[in-house]
Design an enzyme around this catalytic site. Structure first.
Site, mmCIF file in Angstrom:
data_model
loop_
_atom_site.group_PDB
_atom_site.id
_atom_site.type_symbol
_atom_site.label_atom_id
_atom_site.label_comp_id
_atom_site.label_asym_id
_atom_site.label_seq_id
_atom_site.Cartn_x
_atom_site.Cartn_y
_atom_site.Cartn_z
ATOM 1 N N THR A 1 -3.501 6.853 1.103
ATOM 2 C CA THR A 1 -4.144 5.563 1.321
ATOM 3 C C THR A 1 -4.123 5.202 2.795
ATOM 4 O O THR A 1 -5.162 4.969 3.410
ATOM 5 C CB THR A 1 -3.451 4.467 0.492
ATOM 6 O OG1 THR A 1 -3.453 4.849 -0.885
ATOM 7 C CG2 THR A 1 -4.180 3.147 0.633
ATOM 8 N N THR B 1 -1.343 -0.934 -4.588
ATOM 9 C CA THR B 1 -2.056 0.320 -4.806
ATOM 10 C C THR B 1 -1.106 1.357 -5.383
ATOM 11 O O THR B 1 0.080 1.370 -5.063
ATOM 12 C CB THR B 1 -2.661 0.860 -3.503
ATOM 13 O OG1 THR B 1 -1.601 1.241 -2.612
ATOM 14 C CG2 THR B 1 -3.532 -0.186 -2.834
ATOM 15 N N SER C 1 0.816 -1.210 0.000
ATOM 16 C CA SER C 1 0.000 0.000 0.000
ATOM 17 C C SER C 1 0.849 1.258 0.000
ATOM 18 O O SER C 1 1.859 1.343 0.700
ATOM 19 C CB SER C 1 -0.927 0.003 1.219
ATOM 20 O OG SER C 1 -1.641 1.211 1.303
ATOM 21 N N ASP C 2 0.415 2.241 -0.786
ATOM 22 C CA ASP C 2 0.983 3.581 -0.692
ATOM 23 C C ASP C 2 0.721 4.142 0.695
ATOM 24 O O ASP C 2 -0.281 3.806 1.333
ATOM 25 C CB ASP C 2 0.325 4.511 -1.717
ATOM 26 C CG ASP C 2 1.022 4.430 -3.066
ATOM 27 O OD1 ASP C 2 2.128 3.891 -3.120
ATOM 28 O OD2 ASP C 2 0.438 4.897 -4.057
ATOM 29 N N LYS C 3 1.619 5.005 1.147
ATOM 30 C CA LYS C 3 1.383 5.677 2.428
ATOM 31 C C LYS C 3 0.472 6.880 2.244
ATOM 32 O O LYS C 3 -0.611 6.941 2.803
ATOM 33 C CB LYS C 3 2.705 6.112 3.061
ATOM 34 C CG LYS C 3 2.517 6.867 4.388
ATOM 35 C CD LYS C 3 3.833 7.341 4.954
ATOM 36 C CE LYS C 3 4.373 8.534 4.175
ATOM 37 N NZ LYS C 3 3.562 9.765 4.397
#
EC number: 7.1.2.1
Length: 974
Positions: free
Chosen positions: A355, A603, A350-352
């Site tokens: 998201t 993502t 996951s992107d930080k």
């Protein structure tokens, strides 16, 4: 005290290690290796900045007629998308393993001059292809409709007026408006003026780039400040998006996993059915001296009925219904097969920013003050006084401060002079006078180490301030100092404000839920290592973070080693995330985890994320993603946050459960049918019970009854996509051996009960055995041949539908999850039709097989024969369900074929350490870089600003170049 938190776009604060933009590069930064994406950008930039003759002159607008002509010439302003013609979809429905078997049966029936039977089979073939074509078109239209909601718009000057149009119909020469907050709809030249453009999604540059007539804003970037008019130069495949197409082609489009599974199931069932039917064919010729024609007709009909003709149609319908359900959860599916893959995801990269976090910088409650009377509220007011508080904010920092401060309190002061932020001094300043007391004073806000050098009592508070800076830096928290002068003109430290991009309120709980559902979460960010560590601590993720220099260096993304998972998998699995990464690192991380055995979701939001999104098992374009990311992704989120992704997983697992129950049922129904006729052909023959009818020497049904079973079953199964299910608590993956075992158990009970009823019926039919038969004991008359055939038709039909209700609950009893109303009603209607047909079947001889309705008779007992069949079927249904549950308990106990194993990567995970070497691998060191560690070891005795100087040249430390925000980024001492 609590204060109002202001939300600000965190893209301006996110620190990424590289810039490919048109802005001036910081000279101290070492040049990193050029990626495939960099080459594409460079090639595009060379064209965009070529001779003026290559570009169109500033436009004054087009007419609708001119735009239509240019649209015909240049095409639509969108990424090319391959579409399968409608007629080809229909033709494909007439060919394949299932249709081919049916064509063979049709040819055989016509060759044997069985015109009615051949016509029935042909009608079923056409009906099957038509339904499949309709469902496929409908599913495609549903996906297309969802995609249309994502289409961007543009403000264009046509027909002497400004209007909003679909960006896809822009053409070169259009005059467009590029305003703050809008996306750049195509590659445009600026006619006049300047704007600030955020190209982070294209190049990875976190800071806005100032562009004028000599620059060309690219499609996919966003205007963050200013407003200009521009001329469209390139559209569609000629834009930067077209230039990245070659990179996306490095990943071949895999055939959806569900189609592979369906092919395996179909081939297995066809093979089993073909072998058993051939055995029947040979046995009939040898044992009963049947003519070749009759034996072949029986074998072909049983084969056709046993194969799952509507298998792909039902699965496509189920996936289409699932995509509509996902759209209600703000998830748009661009590829139906991705739903099945999503159900098996056990690793989420996951992107930080945006998201896991709010993508909004906020002033935090924590405020450090150094004099009595100062608190968070008063410090915020002073910070706001060092800005133009009643004018539009000049930069991101002012926007954040003014959103949190009490501006009404600021109105009690008059600003006499204001000095905006200067990258050299790293602070803003203002001179004010208190309207109430007439007191005149100066205020300033800026980088803590800068303000510390200004205060009169630096020696007294130096250690305290340094400790605060270090403690905040160790947590990755940014800070801002505020100071004010006294009557003697001396500077006093008013306070230190803290700010960061906080996690979303539901992120921590969502990650916890993800882990409970068997999904590990890895954070991937271009931000500083310290910020990544702090975010992991806040989210209960492993704070052990890998940086880009610890990752394997891959020269060519098109030629990845096949042993990445073996060599580097343990290293990546042992950490909570990755920081300071480049776009190609995301690509490599995803591939390594996939090779390690994980089903990986990724993502992303930018063009530079597109290759990784394409490589992942499920690529997810987050809310606000660029068109390139959306084109590469399998799913697009229309709402920010990680909770949407978790909802997608749960809904996908529901869809998987529906497909699993359908496949289990379909396999069971096939095995039940073919095994029943196979065993009946060999052991329970009417001839052995005294039949003298030459057409009833072995038991079989007329083709019409076979087809009625098939049509009613397939019609009911179309509703399975709406069934009620409970999603699994762990990732789902296809375990076909377990599916076949489960289906075989259901089929064995159903087939056994059918054979037992056939045995009872044959004894009731036989004059020799009637006196000792169950029919005689129940007071029923001797069973005629026609009613025996119809009774077995009704039994097989009822058992098929009841087996559906058993198969849908897995290892639980059939009442564990109530069926959906539409499925229940569909089954009831089909059962009523079967019962009515069997009860009132006209006495006839189709295919020379005598048939007669069960309700026709002289006595009430004879007329109740359909009821007896129903009671018999229901009793055996309960037996079937109990056997199923016990069998699942035994399978789980011994973990048969790994039926209870997690869908996780294989092999143990080794603890990671900084000096970890995996299979002899040692991370490649980047040359000529000053490391963060060296800078952190500088003595603090010379003042925090001295220690901070060593960080300025490190490419992995937050950029200090020109941003008023990055000047207040965390810097620490060892």
């Amino acid at each position: 005290m609590s204060s109002k938190k202001y939300e600000l776009d965190a893209a301006a604060f996110e620190d990424k290690p590289e810039s490919h933009s048109d802005a001036e590069m910081t000279p101290q930064k070492p040049q990193r290796r050029q990626s495939v994406l960099s080459k594409a950008v460079s090639e595009h930039d060379e064209r965009a900045t070529g001779p003026a003759t290559d570009l169109l002159p500033p436009s004054k607008g087009l007419t609708t007629e001119e735009a239509e002509e240019l649209l015909k010439k240049y095409g639509r302003n969108e990424l090319p998308e391959k579409k399968t013609p409608s007629w080809l979809i229909y033709v494909r429905g007439l060919w394949g393993p299932m249709p081919a078997a049916l064509w063979i049966a049709i040819i055989i029936e016509f060759a044997l001059e069985n015109w009615p039977d051949g016509a029935i089979l042909f009608a079923i073939q056409i009906a099957n292809a038509t339904i499949g074509w309709y469902e496929t078109i409908k599913a495609g239209d549903a996906v297309a409709a969802l995609k249309n909601s994502l289409k961007p718009t543009a403000t264009v000057y046509r027909d002497s007026k400004w209007q909003q149009i679909d960006a896809a119909v822009l053409v070169p020469g259009d005059l467009v408006k590029l305003a703050s907050g809008s996306a750049v709809p195509a590659d445009c030249s600026i006619n006049e003026g300047v704007i600030d453009v955020d190209e982070a999604a294209l190049t990875g540059e976190s800071l806005p780039v100032t562009m004028g007539p000599e620059h060309m804003p690219k499609m996919g970037s966003n205007v963050v400040r200013g407003e200009v008019e521009g001329t469209v130069q390139y559209t569609g495949s000629l834009t930067f998006f077209g230039k990245t197409a070659a990179l996306l082609q490095s990943v071949e489009s895999d055939l959806g996993n569900i189609h592979v599974i369906l092919r395996r199931v179909m081939l297995a069932l066809c093979a089993i059915s073909f072998i058993l039917c051939m055995c029947c064919f040979i046995y009939l010729l040898a044992r009963f001296y049947e003519t070749f024609r009759h034996a072949l007709q029986f074998a072909v009909v049983v084969l056709v009925v046993s194969i799952p003709i509507a298998l792909e149609i039902v699965v496509t319908t189920t996936l289409a219904v699932g995509s509509k359900h996902l759209s209600k959860h703000k998830i748009i599916v661009t590829k139906l097969s991705a739903i099945e893959m999503m159900s098996g995801v056990n690793m989420l990269c996951s992107d930080k920013t945006g998201t896991l976090t709010l993508n909004k910088m906020e002033i935090q409650e924590q405020c450090f003050t150094f004099e009595e009377g100062n608190d968070l509220k008063s410090t915020l007011v002073l910070a706001a006084l060092a800005a133009k508080w009643r004018e539009p904010p000049r930069d991101a920092l002012d926007t954040m401060v003014l959103g949190a401060a009490d501006l009404d309190e600021c109105d009690n002061y008059q600003q006499l002079n204001f000095v905006p932020f200067d990258p050299t001094t790293k602070r803003t300043a203002a001179t004010l006078v208190d309207r109430r007391s007439g007191e005149k004073f100066d205020v300033t806000k800026g980088a803590p180490h800068v303000i510390l050098q200004m205060v009169y009592n630096q020696d007294e508070i130096n250690d305290e301030v340094v400790d605060i800076i270090d403690s905040l830096a160790a947590r990755g928290v940014r800070c801002l100092s505020v100071a004010k002068t006294d009557q003697q003109g001396r500077w006093h430290m008013a306070g230190i404000l803290t700010f960061l991009d906080p996690p979303r309120p539901d992120t921590k709980d969502t990650i916890r839920r993800s882990k409970e559902y068997g999904v590990d979460v890895k954070m991937i960010t271009g931000d500083h290592l310290l910020i990544a560590k702090e975010m992991c601590r806040m989210l209960d993720l492993d704070p052990n973070i890998l940086t880009a220099d610890k990752l394997p260096q891959i020269k060519d993304a098109n030629d990845l080693p096949e042993d990445l998972g073996e060599k580097y998998g343990d290293m990546m699995l042992s950490v909570g995330g990755f920081a300071q990464v480049f776009p190609e690192h995301k690509f490599m991380i995803v591939e390594t985890l996939r090779q390690r055995g994980y089903t990986c979701a990724m993502t992303g939001d930018g063009v530079n994320d597109a290759p990784a999104l394409k490589r992942a098992d499920v690529g997810i374009a987050v809310h606000g993603a660029t068109d390139a990311a959306r084109a590469a992704a399998d799913m697009v989120l229309t709402e920010p946050g990680l909770s949407v992704v978790v909802e997608a997983m749960l809904v996908s697992r529901e869809v998987f459960q529906r497909m699993l129950s359908f496949l289990t049922y379909r396999i069971s129904a096939t095995l039940q049918l073919v095994c029943f006729f196979f065993i009946a052909c060999f052991s329970l023959t009417p001839k052995a019970y005294g039949s003298v009818d030459p057409n009833f020497q072995f038991f079989h049904l007329p083709v019409l009854m076979f087809m009625l079973i098939t049509l009613l079953n397939d019609g009911c199964l179309m509703t399975i996509g709406y069934d009620h299910v409970i999603p699994s608590e762990r990732p789902q993956k296809w375990n076909l051996p377990v599916v076949f075992v489960s289906a075989s158990i259901l089929a064995a009970v159903a087939c056994g009960s059918s054979l037992m009823l056939l045995w009872i019926g044959l004894e009731g039919y036989s004059s020799q055995y009637y006196e000792n038969s169950w029919f005689h004991r129940l007071g029923l008359a001797q069973l005629p041949q026609g009613k025996l055939v119809t009774m077995m038709y009704l039994k097989i039909s009822i058992s098929d539908f009841l087996t559906l209700f058993s198969s849908r609950t897995g290892g639980h009893f059939f009442f564990y999850v109530p069926p959906s109303p539409i499925l229940f009603c569909g089954a009831i209607i089909s059962l009523l039709v079967s019962t009515m047909a069997a009860s009132f079947w006209h006495k006839s001889r189709p295919d020379n097989v005598l048939t007669e309705g069960l309700a026709w008779g002289q006595t009430n007992a004879e007329k109740l024969l359909p009821l007896w069949v129903w009671i018999y079927c229901i009793v055996w249904w309960f037996v079937q369900d109990v056997v199923k549950v016990l069998a699942h308990i035994c399978m789980d106990a011994v973990d048969l074929f790994g039926c209870v194993s997690d869908a996780s990567g294989s092999g143990p995970i080794k603890p990671y350490s900084d000096d970890m070497k995996v299979n002899g691998f040692e991370p490649v060191k980047k040359p000529a870089e000053k490391s963060t560690e060296k800078a952190l070891n500088l003595s603090v005795s010379s003042g925090p600003h001295k220690a901070l100087e060593g960080l300025r040249e490190d490419t992995h430390v937050l950029n200090e170049s020109t941003s008023p925000v990055n000047a207040f980024s965390p810097k620490v001492k060892k």
